[in-house]
Scaffold this active site. Structure first.
Site, PDB file in Angstrom:
ATOM      1  N   GLU A  90       0.823  -1.207   0.000  1.00  0.00           N
ATOM      2  CA  GLU A  90       0.000   0.000   0.000  1.00  0.00           C
ATOM      3  C   GLU A  90       0.859   1.259   0.000  1.00  0.00           C
ATOM      4  OE1 GLU A  90      -2.535  -0.005   3.381  1.00  0.00           O
ATOM      5  OE2 GLU A  90      -3.323  -2.013   2.989  1.00  0.00           O
ATOM      6  N   CYS A 332      -2.804   2.199   7.933  1.00  0.00           N
ATOM      7  CA  CYS A 332      -1.761   1.293   7.462  1.00  0.00           C
ATOM      8  C   CYS A 332      -2.220  -0.163   7.458  1.00  0.00           C
ATOM      9  CB  CYS A 332      -0.537   1.463   8.356  1.00  0.00           C
ATOM     10  SG  CYS A 332       0.839   0.412   7.918  1.00  0.00           S
TER      11      CYS A 332
END
Length: 345
Positions: A90, A332
């Site tokens: 990501e 996250c």
């Protein structure tokens, strides 16, 4: 073949010479990639056709594959990229009043097992190469090029522990900071660590201008052991010794990151203990509203403002961090974990 994105300029010069190229070719390649956003050797028109063909024999220059791209109501953009071996990572673009900040990932998964974090739900598979970290910035710059913008700030706070991938992370910083590279100033780059004490000291000895952030989240070992298993190896006392060592060597301010979790680390007593812990240090506290991950069982604190006010009353420099992408799984590890079925959609 190796990725062209993995070489700091000085290393690329040496490697090019070893393959029979001229040393100056490195600056030309850096200019095409990092200034002109060109990601094909064939389009590097001031390099001879012979050299362009030969470069393709030794180096790859392929971009990452975008699996998912989400835009939040606040203009935050989250990317899920697929690496060459199929693993996913990501990256988050956070538009700010002062420029475009990007949060990059340094590992596939994470072994730190912080109980509040979605990244730890997918254990570390491997470190990212320098090239794979650089390519995240490259891909965001490609996205921003449509509006004639560029990445201006970097936070190394994505999936993984950057100091558990120390060498590749520092090479990445070298490349994006290079005046012939992305030209992102060292003071516009922040590396966050959960507290790998030996690496904090090693980082201090580099005396770089890059910012250091400490994921603290608790002022004592009892709470921090509960939230962050790394604390059992490097308890708060050793961590703070390393922070003082860093400040002494670099004369740089440290950021303490503090995610506020309901009835875990958000009491007035805990705020007072935090103030006592960091009082007198060249530091400030970044209070972070928790992005809830149902599988972890924690809840967002309802006492953020009171905690903030207590720290202010104690004369501690602190801010409450603006939230980014709360509506698009921008915390996250959330997007990757959902994509791979580890947390609920």
């Amino acid at each position: 073949m190796t990725s062209i994105f993995g070489y700091p300029k000085e290393e690329l010069q040496l490697d090019l010479v070893a393959h029979g190229f001229k040393k100056y070719l490195a600056e030309q390649i850096f200019d095409w990639i990092y200034v002109k956003n060109i990601y094909s050797f064939d389009e590097m028109t001031n390099i001879s056709k012979t050299d362009r063909n030969k470069l393709q024999e030794y180096y790859t220059i392929e971009p990452l594959k975008i699996v998912v791209q989400q835009q939040s109501k606040d203009w935050t953009v989250k990317f899920l990229f697929q690496l060459a071996d199929g693993y996913k990572i990501e990256t988050v673009l956070m538009p700010q009043s002062y420029g475009n900040s990007v949060c990059v990932t340094t590992q596939v998964g994470c072994n730190m097992a912080c109980t509040f974090c979605a990244s730890g739900l997918l254990k570390k598979t491997r470190n990212l190469s320098t090239a794979e970290i650089v390519q995240q910035v490259m891909m965001v710059n490609r996205y921003l090029a449509t509006t004639n913008e560029r990445v201006s700030h970097i936070v190394v706070m994505g999936i993984g522990e950057p100091f558990d991938n120390f060498d590749n992370t520092l090479k990445f910083v070298n490349i994006i900071n290079d005046p012939k590279g992305y030209q992102i100033g060292a003071r516009h780059i922040t590396i966050s660590t959960c507290g790998l004490v030996p690496k904090i000291k090693q980082f201090a000895e580099l005396k770089t201008q890059v910012n250091l952030a400490i994921s603290l989240h608790a002022p004592n070992n009892t709470i921090r052991n509960q939230l962050m298993p790394i604390n059992k190896a490097y308890p708060v006392e050793k961590l703070m010794d390393a922070v003082r060592y860093y400040i002494e060597l670099t004369n740089r301010r440290v950021t303490f990151e503090y995610i506020l979790i309901e009835n875990v680390n958000d009491s007035r007593e805990t705020a007072l203990e935090l103030a006592k812990l960091i009082r007198g240090l060249n530091a400030y506290v970044n209070l972070i509203p928790y992005n809830t991950v149902a599988e972890n069982g924690h809840q967002r604190s309802t006492k953020i403002n009171k905690f903030f006010e207590t720290l202010q009353q104690q004369k501690i420099n602190c801010i409450v961090r603006r939230e980014f992408g709360h509506d698009i799984d921008a915390a996250c590890g959330q997007l990757r974990a959902k994509n791979e079925g580890v947390i609920r959609k």
